[in-house]
Design an enzyme around this catalytic site. Structure first.
Site, PDB file in Angstrom:
ATOM      1  N   SER A 102       0.816  -1.236  -0.256  1.00 45.44           N
ATOM      2  CA  SER A 102      -0.058  -0.099   0.043  1.00 45.44           C
ATOM      3  C   SER A 102       0.982   1.251   0.229  1.00 45.44           C
ATOM      4  O   SER A 102       1.902   1.095   0.123  1.00 45.44           O
ATOM      5  CB  SER A 102      -0.862  -0.029   1.289  1.00 45.44           C
ATOM      6  N   LYS A 103       0.239   2.319  -0.036  1.00 49.34           N
ATOM      7  CA  LYS A 103       0.916   3.729  -0.119  1.00 49.34           C
ATOM      8  C   LYS A 103       1.996   3.789   1.064  1.00 49.34           C
ATOM      9  O   LYS A 103       2.857   4.358   1.003  1.00 49.34           O
ATOM     10  CB  LYS A 103      -0.054   4.845  -0.330  1.00 49.34           C
ATOM     11  N   ARG A 104       1.251   3.306   2.019  1.00 49.91           N
ATOM     12  CA  ARG A 104       2.046   3.292   3.579  1.00 49.91           C
ATOM     13  C   ARG A 104       3.335   2.479   3.419  1.00 49.91           C
ATOM     14  O   ARG A 104       4.328   3.025   4.191  1.00 49.91           O
ATOM     15  CB  ARG A 104       1.154   2.849   4.644  1.00 49.91           C
TER      16      ARG A 104
END
Ligand code: GLU
Length: 478
Positions: free
Chosen positions: A246-248
């Site tokens: 994910s972007k995280r």
């Protein structure tokens, strides 16, 4: 045999990270390999999630990676328009057909009523199925209410080109919304109509859609159409642990990698390897090789790990393989200001020296600036150097003076410098780790540099002696 037609059908809801573009790449690869067509379609029926600029960004990302599409929103094609919000009458027409067949109905319930059904199901420890609350009599659909599919629950077995044989029972089939009360179709409905009308032969998409497949099969049946071949991509897992990328986890925009000076062909190779291999240990492929060798049979079922270090390694390997003139042309915009006045053959020689260790072009300024300007003497380079910090400045100064004397007499060819450097080890009684670090720091003021003799030869005698003198002054003053 039907012409292979694949599509990439993103929703314009944000940027495209490296994992996100994999679906596009696999669809493109299959189309190119089979001399088929690759189509771009915007699925923009969820207006709330739309992000300004996302369409341009998607197009830019595909173009930058070289994933040219044959039909699409900006270039048209035989099945235009390729943007769902411009195709509403198509969904209306098919909705009417379903209504006429008794396979779709106006949903009269308010959101609160549906919630009450949900709560009731939970209280009874039953999974919520809308079809259990299907109204006996339904109003004529006037577009102000959602239109629901009237499902025909049954078990399904189907073949997924990646996941193999799959099956489910009737309990997963439900009445889902076809057209929302805002007039836009749901993804569940629109993609089926578009894939049919656009003559798509293969659907490639992420695992998040797999659980809906039985419902789609039910709808295909109601529409009396043969579903395209389905190929479900494995998850892309974050570097650590088993969660989805994910972007995280630092999943960057694919264009950020281009801005950092990754080669588009590296990204293609790397992204293809997220779930695909050719059945051998080979890791580096040219784009045309990936096109030839790609096959859905070799797409793995289990999650593929996203490893940025591997991407870096891959890019370094591709950079090493580039002819020097190509490398120069492609890295041009990354060169430091200070290099702009330098002769192009000097720059080419610098590039030749760093090519071996360069991993992406954004490293160029740091790796090369000392070739173009004298950097200020930085005493920390010595005091923090593992090898050098053990010695006093007086000791270092004595060794550096001995070196200077020898260099003074050199013709500054790499061969002569190599010989002198080796002799200096004997004269000073020092290890290369110590003496060469000292000379490297004095002549470059950089913590690392390419091979010492070659670097010095390229810098030239005048520059090297001047820099050694500047270093000596600092060692004396301290
Ligand atoms: N619009 C869907 C998405 O962006 C595409 C799914 C599909 O490829 O069918 O996730």
């Amino acid at each position: 045999m039907k012409t292979v037609r694949t599509r990439f059908a993103p929703s314009p809801t944000g940027f495209l990270h490296v994992g996100g573009i994999r679906t596009a790449l696999f669809a493109w690869l299959l189309a190119r390999q089979q001399n088929g067509q690759f189509i771009l379609r915007f699925e923009d029926t969820d207006k709330k999630r739309e992000v300004a600029g996302a369409r341009e960004h998607l197009i830019d990302s595909l173009k930058t990676l070289g994933l040219a599409y044959d039909e699409g929103p900006d270039i048209g094609g035989p099945f235009a328009p390729y943007t769902q919000s411009e195709r509403l009458e198509h969904y209306q027409a098919w909705a009417q057909k379903l209504i006429a067949k008794g396979r779709a109905y106006a949903d009269p319930y308010s959101a609160e009523e549906v919630q009450a059904f949900r709560d009731q199901a939970r209280a009874n420890k039953q999974p919520f199925l809308y079809r259990n609350y299907r109204p006996e009599v339904t109003p004529t659909w006037d577009g102000t209410m959602p239109l629901r599919f009237k499902s025909d629950p049954k078990p399904y077995s189907w073949h997924d080109a990646v996941m193999g044989e799959l099956s489910t029972g009737p309990e997963v089939i439900d009445d889902f919304i076809l057209i929302k009360s805002d007039g836009y179709p749901t993804y569940n409905f629109a993609h089926i109509i578009d894939d049919l009308e656009m003559e798509i032969t293969h659907i490639m998409r992420g695992q998040e859609f797999l659980s809906s497949q039985p419902n789609y099969l039910n709808l295909y049946e109601a529409l009396e159409i043969t579903p395209p071949i389905l190929a479900t991509m494995p998850h892309i897992l974050a570097e650590n642990g088993n969660k989805k990328l994910s972007k995280r986890d630092g999943a960057k925009d694919v264009l950020d990698y281009i801005r950092d000076g990754y080669l588009p062909e590296t990204l293609v190779n790397f992204i293809a390897s997220l779930g695909w291999n050719d059945g051998t240990e080979q890791e580096l492929f040219s784009v045309s090789e990936v096109i030839t060798k790609f096959s859905l049979e070799h797409v793995q079922r289990s999650g593929a790990r996203f490893d940025e270090k591997r991407l870096e390694w891959m890019n370094g390997a591709k950079i090493r393989d580039l002819p020097l003139a190509d490398l120069a042309a492609r890295s041009q915009s990354f060169w430091p200001e200070s290099s702009h006045q330098s002769a192009s053959d000097y720059k080419l020689a610098v590039l030749g020296l760093i090519q071996e260790r360069l991993k992406f072009f954004a490293e160029i300024p740091q790796l090369t600036e000392f070739f173009f300007e004298d950097l200020p003497v930085d005493p920390n380079l010595i005091t923090t150097n593992k090898q050098l910090k053990k010695y006093t400045f007086t000791e270092l100064k004595t060794w550096l003076e001995t070196c200077r004397q020898s260099f003074e007499a050199s013709d500054f060819s790499a061969a002569d410098l190599t010989e002198r450097l080796n002799r200096l080890l004997e004269t000073t009684g020092q290890k290369p780790g110590v003496l060469f670090s000292l000379i490297r720091i004095a002549t470059t003021q950089a913590p690392a540099s390419p091979a010492l003799a070659e670097t010095m030869a390229l810098l030239g005698k005048e520059r090297c002696l001047r820099r050694i003198d500047q270093q000596l002054t600092v060692l004396t003053a301290a």
